[in-house]
Design a protein around this motif. Structure first.
Motif, PDB file in Angstrom:
ATOM      1  N   SER A  15       0.809  -1.237   0.000  1.00 44.06           N
ATOM      2  CA  SER A  15       0.000   0.000   0.000  1.00 44.06           C
ATOM      3  C   SER A  15       0.835   1.278   0.000  1.00 44.06           C
ATOM      4  CB  SER A  15      -0.938  -0.017   1.207  1.00 44.06           C
ATOM      5  OG  SER A  15      -0.280  -0.464   2.369  1.00 44.06           O
ATOM      6  N   GLY A  18      -0.369   3.378  -5.488  1.00 45.08           N
ATOM      7  CA  GLY A  18      -1.409   2.720  -6.274  1.00 45.08           C
ATOM      8  C   GLY A  18      -2.735   2.520  -5.550  1.00 45.08           C
ATOM      9  N   ILE A  19      -3.413   1.445  -5.925  1.00 44.67           N
ATOM     10  CA  ILE A  19      -4.740   1.149  -5.388  1.00 44.67           C
ATOM     11  C   ILE A  19      -4.654   0.925  -3.876  1.00 44.67           C
ATOM     12  CG2 ILE A  19      -6.585  -0.594  -5.411  1.00 44.67           C
ATOM     13  CD1 ILE A  19      -6.027  -0.938  -8.449  1.00 44.67           C
ATOM     14  N   ASN A  37       2.017  -1.195   4.041  1.00 41.93           N
ATOM     15  CA  ASN A  37       3.093  -2.162   3.819  1.00 41.93           C
ATOM     16  C   ASN A  37       3.686  -2.017   2.420  1.00 41.93           C
ATOM     17  OD1 ASN A  37       2.876  -5.079   2.150  1.00 41.93           O
ATOM     18  ND2 ASN A  37       4.445  -5.004   3.722  1.00 41.93           N
ATOM     19  N   LEU A  67       5.866  -9.568   1.509  1.00 43.73           N
ATOM     20  CA  LEU A  67       4.792 -10.491   1.877  1.00 43.73           C
ATOM     21  C   LEU A  67       4.604 -11.626   0.873  1.00 43.73           C
ATOM     22  CD1 LEU A  67       2.219  -7.940   3.315  1.00 43.73           C
ATOM     23  CD2 LEU A  67       3.919  -9.302   4.539  1.00 43.73           C
ATOM     24  N   MET A  90      -1.699  -6.464  -2.591  1.00 42.91           N
ATOM     25  CA  MET A  90      -0.477  -6.417  -3.402  1.00 42.91           C
ATOM     26  C   MET A  90      -0.543  -7.404  -4.568  1.00 42.91           C
ATOM     27  SD  MET A  90       2.341  -8.264  -1.115  1.00 42.91           S
ATOM     28  CE  MET A  90       3.053  -9.714  -1.844  1.00 42.91           C
ATOM     29  N   PHE A  93       2.006  -7.448 -12.194  1.00 39.54           N
ATOM     30  CA  PHE A  93       1.438  -7.719 -13.513  1.00 39.54           C
ATOM     31  C   PHE A  93       2.395  -7.202 -14.567  1.00 39.54           C
ATOM     32  CE2 PHE A  93      -0.413  -3.999 -11.378  1.00 39.54           C
ATOM     33  CZ  PHE A  93       0.001  -2.965 -12.197  1.00 39.54           C
ATOM     34  N   ILE A 139      -8.088  -8.219  -3.574  1.00 38.47           N
ATOM     35  CA  ILE A 139      -8.135  -7.406  -4.786  1.00 38.47           C
ATOM     36  C   ILE A 139      -7.761  -8.310  -5.956  1.00 38.47           C
ATOM     37  CG2 ILE A 139      -7.378  -5.313  -5.969  1.00 38.47           C
ATOM     38  CD1 ILE A 139      -8.952  -4.829  -3.303  1.00 38.47           C
ATOM     39  N   SER A 141      -9.216  -8.955 -10.128  1.00 44.48           N
ATOM     40  CA  SER A 141      -9.151  -8.121 -11.346  1.00 44.48           C
ATOM     41  C   SER A 141     -10.199  -8.611 -12.328  1.00 44.48           C
ATOM     42  CB  SER A 141      -7.772  -8.264 -11.988  1.00 44.48           C
ATOM     43  OG  SER A 141      -7.756  -7.680 -13.274  1.00 44.48           O
ATOM     44  N   PRO A 184     -11.168  -4.825  -9.891  1.00 45.54           N
ATOM     45  CA  PRO A 184     -11.006  -3.563 -10.624  1.00 45.54           C
ATOM     46  C   PRO A 184     -10.805  -3.836 -12.114  1.00 45.54           C
ATOM     47  CG  PRO A 184      -9.384  -3.774  -8.828  1.00 45.54           C
ATOM     48  CD  PRO A 184      -9.996  -5.117  -9.053  1.00 45.54           C
ATOM     49  N   GLY A 185     -11.141  -2.845 -12.914  1.00 42.64           N
ATOM     50  CA  GLY A 185     -10.754  -2.846 -14.322  1.00 42.64           C
ATOM     51  C   GLY A 185      -9.464  -2.047 -14.438  1.00 42.64           C
ATOM     52  N   SER A 189      -2.891   3.379 -11.735  1.00 39.54           N
ATOM     53  CA  SER A 189      -2.039   3.317 -10.544  1.00 39.54           C
ATOM     54  C   SER A 189      -0.591   3.601 -10.969  1.00 39.54           C
ATOM     55  CB  SER A 189      -2.113   1.918  -9.941  1.00 39.54           C
ATOM     56  OG  SER A 189      -1.565   0.986 -10.862  1.00 39.54           O
ATOM     57  N   GLY A 191       1.821   1.525 -10.825  1.00 39.50           N
ATOM     58  CA  GLY A 191       2.284   0.346 -11.574  1.00 39.50           C
ATOM     59  C   GLY A 191       1.871   0.427 -13.040  1.00 39.50           C
ATOM     60  N   VAL A 192       0.637   0.856 -13.288  1.00 40.88           N
ATOM     61  CA  VAL A 192       0.158   0.973 -14.669  1.00 40.88           C
ATOM     62  C   VAL A 192       0.824   2.164 -15.354  1.00 40.88           C
ATOM     63  CG1 VAL A 192      -1.896   1.512 -16.054  1.00 40.88           C
ATOM     64  CG2 VAL A 192      -1.991  -0.285 -14.329  1.00 40.88           C
TER      65      VAL A 192
END
Ligand code: NAD
Length: 264
Positions: A15, A18-19, A37, A67, A90, A93, A139, A141, A184-185, A189, A191-192
């Motif tokens: 966290s 991002g999301i 984390n 983790l 977490m 991708f 979480i 997808s 989520p779609g 974030s 990462g994206v």
């Protein structure tokens, strides 16, 4: 309708950005003590400071731990022995053709995206059950349902999240603890953003424009026709964590902008 999470403690895996960060922020806004984390101490410290600034008066703690490993999970458990809310957020991708993905990469995706949530649930669910209240959210997808051809390994791990979530909801049925998955779609974030940076620069687009172009090209069934923001995803997650969502368990809830073309 008011969401009051005061006197609750929430752990959100992955966290620092991002999301996960957006979920941590919304939970703090609703009064929850929040544990953030990430793997590196400096990014955890940065996220804790940013949350405290964004939500004055919030109690925010941070634990640096990987983790995807049992050792990292033990570090978190030692620092934070119990929780009322666990968000298994977490995840990693990235496009990788099926014929080029070696066994080790399949294992890495499984460890980070699946086993992390399995271990954390094993650690934190029993005390929720003894208290008679708790919330666990995986979480997943939209890729759990629309397996993306460019990252089949990712899709498989996200489908696994749904199976674990549904199974655990059955395992703790009738205890006051709910277990759900949120799908989520495409979501803009960090990462994206990193994934889109090069194509945006090449096309002379802003990151939002590159996000919209990605959605049009690769997720053409999207009804939203743009990327969601991490906050839009966090809003659903925080509702699911609230006392108001007491009749929702074992569910797979979409915040996918309508990408998955199905009636249920
Ligand atoms: P992100 O890359 O922006 O953030 C990931 C976070 O996880 C970071 O804080 C990172 O430090 C942390 N992390 C990664 N590996 C870790 C590890 N081993 N131990 C501890 N922390 C670790 O990702 P995001 O886009 O916000 O995605 C969050 C979740 O949402 C993932 O599970 C992802 O699969 C899911 N999701 C994302 C999208 C999207 O379009 N962004 C869509 C659907 C689902």
């Amino acid at each position: 309708m008011k969401i009051d999470l005061s006197k609750k403690t929430a752990i959100v895996s992955g966290s620092t950005v991002g999301i996960g960060f957006a979920i941590a922020k919304r939970l703090a806004e609703c009064g929850s003590v929040v544990v953030v984390n990430g793997r590196k101490q400096d990014s955890v410290d940065k996220a804790v400071a940013a949350l405290k600034k964004a939500v004055p008066g919030a109690t925010v703690r941070g634990v640096a731990a990987d983790l995807s490993t049992a050792a990292g999970t033990a570090v978190l458990r030692k620092a934070e022995p119990t929780a009322d809310i666990l968000i298994n957020n977490m995840g990693i991708f990235g496009p990788h053709d099926f014929f080029e993905i070696p066994d080790e990469e399949w294992s890495r995706f499984f460890d980070v995206n699946v086993l992390s949530g399995v271990r954390l649930s094993r650690e934190y669910l029993p005390s929720m059950v003894s208290k008679g209240w708790g919330r666990v959210v995986f979480i997943s997808s939209e890729s759990a349902l629309n397996i993306p051809v460019e990252m089949i390994h990712y899709g498989v791990t996200k489908t696994a999240n749904l199976a674990v979530s549904r199974g655990l909801a059955k395992r703790v049925a009738g205890t006051g603890v709910t277990v759900n998955a949120v799908l989520p779609g495409p979501t803009l974030s960090e990462g994206v953003e990193a994934m889109l940076k090069d194509s945006a620069a090449k096309a002379g687009q802003s990151i939002e424009e590159a996000g919209t172009a990605f959605v049009r090209e690769h997720r053409s069934s999207s009804l939203l026709q743009r990327m969601a923001t991490p906050e839009e995803v966090a809003n659903l997650v925080v509702y699911v964590c609230s006392p108001l969502a007491s009749a929702t368990t074992g569910a797979a809830l979409r915040v996918d902008g309508g990408v998955v073309d199905t009636l249920a």
